[in-house]
Enzyme design. Sequence first.
Site, PDB file in Angstrom:
ATOM      1  N   ARG A 100     -16.184   0.550  -4.489  1.00 13.60           N
ATOM      2  CA  ARG A 100     -16.125   0.249  -3.212  1.00 13.60           C
ATOM      3  C   ARG A 100     -16.189   1.217  -2.721  1.00 13.60           C
ATOM      4  NH1 ARG A 100     -17.005  -4.877  -2.695  1.00 13.60           N
ATOM      5  NH2 ARG A 100     -15.928  -4.999  -0.239  1.00 13.60           N
ATOM      6  N   TYR A 159      -7.944   6.817  -6.854  1.00 12.49           N
ATOM      7  CA  TYR A 159      -7.162   6.718  -5.527  1.00 12.49           C
ATOM      8  C   TYR A 159      -6.291   7.952  -5.639  1.00 12.49           C
ATOM      9  CZ  TYR A 159      -6.353   6.056  -0.776  1.00 12.49           C
ATOM     10  OH  TYR A 159      -6.277   5.927   0.884  1.00 12.49           O
ATOM     11  N   ARG A 209      10.319  -4.644   5.162  1.00 16.75           N
ATOM     12  CA  ARG A 209      11.754  -3.978   5.832  1.00 16.75           C
ATOM     13  C   ARG A 209      12.799  -5.025   7.214  1.00 16.75           C
ATOM     14  NH1 ARG A 209       8.751   1.811   8.000  1.00 16.75           N
ATOM     15  NH2 ARG A 209       8.203   2.564   6.037  1.00 16.75           N
ATOM     16  N   ARG A 246     -11.215  -2.553  10.429  1.00 21.49           N
ATOM     17  CA  ARG A 246     -10.039  -1.817  11.166  1.00 21.49           C
ATOM     18  C   ARG A 246     -11.022  -1.012  12.484  1.00 21.49           C
ATOM     19  NH1 ARG A 246      -6.671   2.976   7.336  1.00 21.49           N
ATOM     20  NH2 ARG A 246      -8.337   4.057   6.537  1.00 21.49           N
ATOM     21  N   GLU A 264     -14.271   0.014  10.452  1.00 28.09           N
ATOM     22  CA  GLU A 264     -14.658   0.463   9.029  1.00 28.09           C
ATOM     23  C   GLU A 264     -15.501  -1.446   8.459  1.00 28.09           C
ATOM     24  OE1 GLU A 264     -11.078   1.937   5.758  1.00 28.09           O
ATOM     25  OE2 GLU A 264     -11.610   3.161   7.783  1.00 28.09           O
ATOM     26  N   ASP A 266      -3.490  10.021  -2.827  1.00 26.03           N
ATOM     27  CA  ASP A 266      -3.194  10.367  -1.063  1.00 26.03           C
ATOM     28  C   ASP A 266      -2.987  11.941  -1.580  1.00 26.03           C
ATOM     29  OD1 ASP A 266      -2.099   8.362  -0.059  1.00 26.03           O
ATOM     30  OD2 ASP A 266      -0.442   8.337  -1.145  1.00 26.03           O
ATOM     31  N   ARG A 312       3.595  -4.973  -5.315  1.00 21.74           N
ATOM     32  CA  ARG A 312       4.900  -5.273  -5.604  1.00 21.74           C
ATOM     33  C   ARG A 312       4.599  -4.638  -3.161  1.00 21.74           C
ATOM     34  NH1 ARG A 312       7.107  -0.508  -2.432  1.00 21.74           N
ATOM     35  NH2 ARG A 312       8.912  -1.004  -2.622  1.00 21.74           N
TER      36      ARG A 312
END
Length: 375
Positions: free
Chosen positions: A256, A360, A183, A287, A312, A362, A179
Amino acid sequence: MNQKKKYDYLIVGAGLFGAVFAYRANKAGKKCLIIDKRSHIGGNVYCENINGINVHKYGAHIFHTSNKIVWDFVNSIVDFNRYTNSPIAIYKDQLYNLPFNMNTFYAMWHTKTPESTLAVLESQRKDALDALEGRTPDNLEEQAMALVGKDIYEILIKGYTEKQWGRPCNELPAFIIKRLPVRFTFDNNYFSDKYQGIPVGGYNVLVERLLSGIETKLNCNFFDNRLELEQIAEKIVYTGPIDEYFNFAFGRLEYRTVSFEMEELSCPNYQGNAVVNYTDIEIPYTRIIEHKHFEMFGDDVYSVKSTVISKEFSTEWSPGMEPYYPINDERNTRLFAKYKSMASDNDNVIFGGRLADYRYYDMDVVIWNALNAKI
């Protein structure tokens, strides 16, 4: 009669999972030894202080959560500041706000209302769906265009994603993008979580306080002295790569990785924002992070006359490099399931954290898992 061992827990890895577990075990009266092969605690949230600026040594770490228990816990250790993640994207010298919101669409199409924006989006989505002729998207490119249309895909997704994964988007699986949030408000806050911020003084303060009073050994690689270390504690908490723990019995899991080019600049404010993504494929880095913006706001930015930036780069991983992002394709998912089965059969070892779970995470999820691990 078995002789009691010196420690209740040997904790391998001084990152967030290991530090939170050690904190809880210590509070419960357990004797812990925490070791890490690096020369510092904190794992990938470690910050290096350069002229008063806390530099996120292993990439930007922005704490966000909707879990009040986790938020209350970390704030009981250290206060958090008001940092709000509002990244900028640059494509061929044009600036766009992220995530995709009304500011983004105004810069892209000059639409000023949700209604006019939705009309453009729906038209481009329809073109993408018509091209599929009723079939399910086969790859990331088709999936992305079906979700947000051609313009957003080509300007803000394609180049960045190909740099991240090192492969063309039409060769990447569609499931990578399940997804893409859109917004129809002028809201640049990247996260929708209720709580967000950076520890006051940096992440080192958080980890140092978690490990206060707990014996810690750095520059200590578990696998260099495994037989000896396994004998000194009743149980092991292991936060390293799960395949390495089992001596790569089924083969290596793949990742990665990222590398960083850090520069200290003589100007006080280089880009005006902590995170700026470069979505043009011709620019090799993904970035630039300007670290002072994580903890300095408004005129405070100019209180330190220099600044530190990190470019990066996303690259292929090979053994010996730092593993960052699991590649959750069919092969690695099948491989991890075998290692997970072996781990489940081992009652004396607690596996936790992103490397042991091959996932991964958070930061709030890592902390939540550590808070709920059985002691």
